[in-house]
Design a protein around this motif. Structure first.
Motif, mmCIF file in Angstrom:
data_model
loop_
_atom_site.group_PDB
_atom_site.id
_atom_site.type_symbol
_atom_site.label_atom_id
_atom_site.label_comp_id
_atom_site.label_asym_id
_atom_site.label_seq_id
_atom_site.Cartn_x
_atom_site.Cartn_y
_atom_site.Cartn_z
ATOM 1 N N PHE A 104 48.392 -56.303 -68.992
ATOM 2 C CA PHE A 104 48.098 -56.560 -67.942
ATOM 3 C C PHE A 104 48.320 -58.935 -68.607
ATOM 4 N N ARG A 105 47.706 -58.451 -69.459
ATOM 5 C CA ARG A 105 48.760 -60.514 -69.774
ATOM 6 C C ARG A 105 49.263 -60.272 -70.288
ATOM 7 N N TYR A 106 50.295 -58.986 -70.783
ATOM 8 C CA TYR A 106 52.049 -59.409 -71.260
ATOM 9 C C TYR A 106 52.911 -59.665 -69.895
ATOM 10 N N VAL A 107 51.985 -58.403 -69.159
ATOM 11 C CA VAL A 107 53.188 -58.638 -67.940
ATOM 12 C C VAL A 107 53.252 -59.593 -67.494
ATOM 13 N N LEU A 108 51.894 -60.302 -67.490
ATOM 14 C CA LEU A 108 51.863 -61.955 -66.239
ATOM 15 C C LEU A 108 52.868 -62.860 -67.235
ATOM 16 N N THR A 109 52.278 -62.938 -69.252
ATOM 17 C CA THR A 109 53.096 -63.794 -70.292
ATOM 18 C C THR A 109 54.646 -63.655 -69.718
ATOM 19 N N ARG A 110 55.211 -62.593 -69.633
ATOM 20 C CA ARG A 110 56.924 -62.262 -69.128
ATOM 21 C C ARG A 110 57.180 -62.486 -67.919
ATOM 22 N N VAL A 111 56.089 -62.515 -66.844
ATOM 23 C CA VAL A 111 56.567 -62.812 -65.631
ATOM 24 C C VAL A 111 56.888 -65.024 -65.194
ATOM 25 N N ARG A 112 55.833 -65.445 -66.397
ATOM 26 C CA ARG A 112 55.679 -67.158 -66.808
ATOM 27 C C ARG A 112 56.988 -67.362 -67.736
ATOM 28 N N GLU A 113 57.325 -66.338 -68.003
ATOM 29 C CA GLU A 113 58.422 -66.142 -69.432
ATOM 30 C C GLU A 113 60.317 -66.888 -68.661
#
Length: 680
Positions: free
Chosen positions: A298-307
């Motif tokens: 979940f943290r990885y997907v959120l980071t991908r959206v931000r980046e």
């Protein structure tokens, strides 16, 4: 790994990929402000003196037993994961571990022992004060009240000192192990290679941060808790046996004497609660591991959206991203719901135990008190001792959820270690084939000697490439998409290890890489331009001049501003910034991997002309699709995708002339003379 190499600090063993790298034997160039930069780095190291760690060699590979079933094999793997974690973790106390490891450990053990002594003192005080109250002895009550103050202060001081030593040990152990694993993760481009190989190492950033934190914090708490519980149980079992004595029970026409009835009751009571906890919590470890993995995803997907926020916003992909986030978060909630049931059952046992424990000894001692064979002080001392013994025996009841969480985190951290073990062993083994890196002969800047590039399973990508690049040559590598151009660049940079043959550089020259998507670090624009060197290496004036030469002069006034430059700059501006880095670092060899793909043709031409004008002696290797770039190169090699791997099919000299705007509009009409080279 040799003894000398294994003792090297991680910082001495890591070269940043894509950075300016001196070849062997080359003295580093000294810039006017380099001394100041070095002093700043030294102060940074001094401030971070607790960041310690060494990268240990990987253990021998463990082959699975072929006779095991898949379920048994998975169980064996999980058992080995805990063993693998301790192989690295125990190095903190080894010869080359942290110098404060043993002093902190011994200090903590001594404080635990002294604290148990204070507990015993308070227990004896408890008996004396209630006996004095029962006898209405005012003088003794006042004296004991005064005695309680130093007992309380001493116990509080011990607890505070214990917390300090325990948390300091946890912090330093985490620092030691995390630094060691990160050193191995960054070395030889393994952080990149993990994306290319199979294995249980998804979301390594979560394993390095959260999982290693839990994996190093919890064992210290557990060991301290177990030792404290053992000493407390041993001490207060004697107290219970001495105070309680034997209990005589009339059964029928005879009597039965139970020696040490309070001790037997405490042990029996603890056995019931511990067994209950084992039974109802048997799935805790598996559920905790799945929950941690779901959280990491979940943290990885959120980071991908931000980046990738700009691309998502331009495409209007919010609804699709929301759907993906909802799906990932639903998995987190599902794992939490499953874990909630486990916590509810363990809470039932824990709460029931905490309610019954203070009452049981009072009820057991009541007959003796009523018949006059036990004083009120003895009853209260027995109740206090029983609670301490029960707490010691019931340590597992209170800590089983944390133990399960530690188990899951240790498994995930060890899985990453095992994947790094495999990569490190592969670097030393010839079983898969490794691309060798050496030095060229004569004046050649770069040579590819019978270079073949494969996947980690042996599938060929590029076959038997022979290329020699002389000083000052500007070589364009072309070919259709999927022909292996970028793979060849990664092999030259040392990021792609699998294959055969060798990549050789001139021993006294430096290499600089310009990828298609330049990395923009956080911080000031000055730091972004100077990267991977320190921002203070060049003066502000010189950095502004570099920005102006690549068409970013409008940003010169913001050079000291801290901003999310990775999100602020456009794709073309990021590539221009990368060229500003190139001008500052002034390397001998530069490799451009589609480094101008985000620029229009005129901007691309101006940048290439600037590089050739400012760095006339540079040796350039460009990977690109645009035919217009031929005008800025002296040589062109072409890769062609074939069955069994791409092959070098053409190697020609280019004599380019500047084309007029009319010819530029007519693609491919530029004048050029081609002199074919003989292919090996």
């Amino acid at each position: 790994m040799s003894e000398a190499k294994s003792k090297m600090k991680p910082a001495d063993r890591i070269e940043p990929r894509g950075a300016l790298k001196p070849r062997r034997g080359q003295p580093r160039r000294q810039e006017p402000r380099e001394e100041k930069s070095r002093e700043k780095k030294a102060s940074t190291v001094e401030a971070a003196s607790e960041i310690v760690g060494e990268a240990a060699p990987p253990p021998d590979a463990v082959e699975p037993d072929l006779e095991l079933t898949p379920e048994e094999s998975e169980q064996a793997r999980k058992k080995y994961l805990l063993r693998r974690f301790w192989m690295s973790g125990r190095g903190y106390w080894a010869r080359h571990g942290d110098r404060l490891a043993w002093p902190l450990t011994l200090g903590l053990l001594i404080l635990i022992g002294i604290n148990v002594g204070f507990q015993y003192g308070i227990n004896v005080w408890n008996r004396a004060i209630f006996d004095a109250i029962e006898k209405r002895d005012a003088h003794t009550v006042y004296v004991l009240s005064a005695v309680f103050v130093p007992l309380m202060l001493g116990s509080m001081s011990l607890v505070v000192a214990q917390v300090y030593l325990r948390m300091t040990m946890q912090r330093r152990w985490r620092s030691w192990l995390t630094t060691s694993v990160i050193a191995r993760w960054l070395a030889s481009g393994r952080y990149y290679q993990l994306n290319l190989v199979k294995g249980d190492h998804q979301n390594p950033e979560a394993r390095l941060s959260d999982d290693l934190r839990v994996a190093t914090e919890s064992p210290v708490d557990f060991v301290a808790g177990v030792i404290s519980a053992f000493l407390s149980a041993s001490t207060f079992i004697v107290v219970l046996w001495t105070i309680g004595g034997a209990l005589t029970l009339p059964i029928g026409g005879s009597t039965v004497t139970v020696p040490g009835f309070l001790v037997i009751t405490a042990v029996f009571y603890a056995a019931i609660t511990s067994t209950s906890m084992f039974i109802i919590g048997r799935d805790f470890v598996q559920l905790s591991e799945k929950k941690n993995q779901a959280e990491a995803e979940f943290r990885y997907v959120l980071t991908r959206v931000r980046e990738n926020g700009e691309s998502i916003a331009l495409l209007g992909g919010e609804e699709e991203e929301s759907s993906g986030l909802d799906k990932t978060f639903a998995s987190v909630l599902k794992r939490w719901a499953q874990l909630t049931g486990q916590h509810m059952r363990t809470a039932l046992v824990s709460q029931g135990s905490s309610l019954f424990a203070p009452v049981v000894p009072v009820l057991l001692c009541a007959p003796k008190f009523l018949e006059g064979s036990m004083s009120l002080g003895q009853v209260m001392q027995a109740a206090s001792a029983f609670a301490i013994v029960q707490g010691a025996f019931g340590w597992l009841v209170d800590n089983y959820p944390r133990l399960a969480d530690w188990n899951a985190s240790a498994h995930r951290a060890a899985s990453l270690m095992m994947s790094l073990d495999g990569l490190e062993r592969a670097e030393k083994s010839d079983d898969l084939g490794r691309i060798k890196h050496g030095e060229t002969e004569g004046d050649a800047m770069l040579s590819l000697d019978n270079l073949s590039v494969t996947l980690d399973d042996g599938t060929s990508m590029v076959k038997e490439t022979e290329v020699v690049i002389e000083p000052g040559e500007r070589v364009l590598v072309s070919g259709e998409s999927g022909s292996g151009k970028s793979t060849l660049v990664r092999a030259i940079a040392g990021l792609w290890p699998w294959g055969s043959g060798s990549v050789n550089f001139h021993p006294d020259k430096r290499l600089f890489m310009l990828p298609q998507r330049p990395y923009i670090p956080s911080g000031t624009l000055r730091r972004a331009v100077a990267y991977p060197a320190a921002a203070e290496k060049w003066t502000v004036k010189r950095i502004k001049a570099a920005l102006d030469k690549v068409g970013l002069g409008h940003l010169a006034d913001r050079i000291k501003d801290e901003a999310p430059w990775d999100q602020t700059l456009s794709g073309g501006e990021k590539q221009r910034l990368a060229f500003a880095r190139l001008l500052l670092h002034s390397p001998d060899i530069v490799v451009l991997d589609e480094a101008t793909s985000a620029l229009d043709e005129k901007s691309q031409d101006r940048l290439m002309e600037t590089v050739i004008r400012e760095l006339p002696d540079i040796t350039m290797i460009s990977v690109a699709h645009r035919a217009e770039l031929e005008a800025f190169h002296t040589r062109k090699i072409t890769l062609e995708r074939r069955k069994g791997g791409a092959k070098l099919v053409s190697d020609i000299d280019l004599i380019a002339r500047k084309r007029s705007l009319l010819k530029r509009a007519l693609w491919g009409s530029g004048t050029r003379v081609e002199r074919p080279r003989k292919l090996e």
